[in-house]
Design a protein around this motif. Sequence first.
Motif, short mmCIF file in Angstrom:
data_model
loop_
_atom_site.label_atom_id
_atom_site.label_comp_id
_atom_site.label_asym_id
_atom_site.label_seq_id
_atom_site.Cartn_x
_atom_site.Cartn_y
_atom_site.Cartn_z
N ASN A 124 -7.29 6.78 -0.66
CA ASN A 124 -6.54 5.68 0.18
C ASN A 124 -7.07 5.85 0.78
N ASN A 125 -7.07 7.45 1.83
CA ASN A 125 -7.98 7.52 3.12
C ASN A 125 -9.31 8.17 3.10
N HIS B 142 -0.87 -5.12 -0.32
CA HIS B 142 -1.41 -4.00 -0.68
C HIS B 142 -3.54 -4.89 -0.27
N ARG C 65 -10.57 -0.64 -2.88
CA ARG C 65 -10.96 0.63 -4.14
C ARG C 65 -13.38 0.37 -3.76
N PRO D 11 -8.51 1.10 4.26
CA PRO D 11 -7.84 2.54 3.61
C PRO D 11 -7.30 1.47 2.38
N GLY D 12 -7.56 2.00 1.61
CA GLY D 12 -6.47 1.01 0.42
C GLY D 12 -7.63 0.56 -0.70
N ILE E 206 -3.55 9.82 -4.46
CA ILE E 206 -3.45 8.89 -4.18
C ILE E 206 -3.49 8.44 -2.36
N GLN E 207 -3.10 9.19 -1.79
CA GLN E 207 -2.88 9.21 -0.31
C GLN E 207 -4.16 10.00 0.13
N LEU F 134 0.50 -1.17 0.11
CA LEU F 134 -0.15 0.23 -0.32
C LEU F 134 0.65 1.26 0.28
#
Length: 620
Positions: A497-498, A162, A533, A530-531, A493-494, A85
């Motif tokens: 992801n959160n 991941h 989809r 988190p992370g 992305i950060q 991740l």
Amino acid sequence: MRIFRIPNKCAIRRGFFALTALVAGVAAMPLTSLAEPVHGIAMYGKPALEDGFERLPYANPDAPKGGTIRMAEPGSFDSLKPWILRGNAVWAVGVHVPETLMYRSLDEPFTLYGLLAETVETDESRSWVEFTLRPEARFSDGSPVTVEDVMWSYETMGTEGHPRYLASWSKVASMEKTGPRSVRFTFTEPDREMVMLMGIRPILKMAQWEGKDFAQSGLEPPIGSGPYVIDRVDPGRSITFRRNPDYWGNDLPINRGRNNFDVIRYDYFGDANAMFEAFKAGVIDIWRELSPRKWELEFNFPLITQGKALKAEIPNRRPSGMMGLAMNTRNPLFADWRVRQAMIEAFNFQFINAALNAGAEPRISSYFSNSDLAMTPGPAEGRVLDLLQPYAADLPPGAIEGYTLPEGDNRPLDRAGLLRAVTLLEEAGWRVENGVLRNADGRPFRFEILLNQSGSAMRTASETQQFADIYVESLRKLGMEPRITLLDAAQFIQRTNNFEFDMTWFERALSLSPGNEQMLYWSVASADQPGSRNLMGIKSPAVDAMIRDIVGSESREDFIAAAQALDRILISGRYVIPVSFSPTSRLAHSANLHYPEATTPLYGDWPGFLPELWWQEAEK
């Protein structure tokens, strides 16, 4: 026989490897089974290719080896580990460096043929699967690929990797070494797809990562068994892969006509506009054009007119997937389906599609458009209705009765759509006061649309912003206060992801054989992970049930019904404002690059097609 069982989805590494060493030194009695080792396996029915096949039907066995292909990626990178991740990894490392036990055919919905594994074996109910490694399989450093490497890779990715690996690992009850080159996985519950998933996990060299924190990102080049090794890395700017002349699998039938380039180079650019300019200047060799308008009007630059680059249109027969603006239902603002429907009504697709795509592309009306997995128009019937009926009380309106997206208007302002949106917002407790839409507590309807300034896999940054800009003007007429925020790739992305967003650009490619990955996309368990989809935060027991029916289907007919039922729940859930899709890929490429035009596979331009099936010939 000693068996490694999975406690609480996680294993203690030292104990595991001590057990593996012990098992390796004990002569185990063979497990009785009515199954037989075979060369390939299909999700339903039998593989299309018989044992002893000469090549994949869509590969060119006479393709010359050699040359270089230069490709482009948006943004940057800070990691060479796409299996975790953390970090912004080079995804191509996972394509070119490691291999999997089985290889997925692009010409069948879901069929695997042996790659690292010589054979695969399972029982009729698919409660377990066993793979036997090829004795000649080697890592790029010359060391053999062992059962211990396989078991370490599965356990490590399933516990430290991941989130996409976690769900399937949780269904593994035990993992055991059953012979010098064989490993068996036994599952916790009926799931036909688990047999397939166990065949397509990447295998890494255990010894490389001993004593290291695998979950930490980094730039150490991984050792794999694949046809390429990492040659050069310019952190954040470029990466070059070089074909391994000692690649162990060069002569395998499944590799004939594949992996033809000596060098594959990826250069990273600030955004898609910079990538396009690089293609026009001859700095990169491939450009995938997503806009039909641009494809028709803007490809008249010298590289094309002089014949140094060619245009190719590659058809496919795969699902459209979903693409558009996704609403985060974790935000109370979008928790009400009526608000989400109002947001869809305000998106004037007909005008936007004409303005940006010349009206040339159809709208995504289903998560599985362009395939037989798509829901049928009108009320649910037959097996689909039977699957949905137990959850009828909790399903969104339209799931059973039928749901259709609004058509929009060919004029910039869709008055009918905005009026329907106003009615829905009023029903949900929102009123316009002095030009501002507010709820009963006086809170204004204010939210952020988060976009990646590097664009996405399917749209450039300018295109996604154009969609958002036109949309924002309609929303303001409803008294809403939307704002658009552009972030660089790492920040985007950060935050996604959160789940730190209100609305964002969303893309989800879907295959002809949806399965366990759907849990990562839409399940209750993934909603707050988190992370994952599941950007929209979908929490629907009915969705989870349909996914279980998909992976548990015993026949192709039941599988299609379950997929259509899932499709109905997702589309009527109104989680995404869909845009258009193209059943054809538009690729411009250097004239000395070629692909097997006469044998385009079922999936078309899909992972495994470019650059794997392409080759280079000297310019005439």
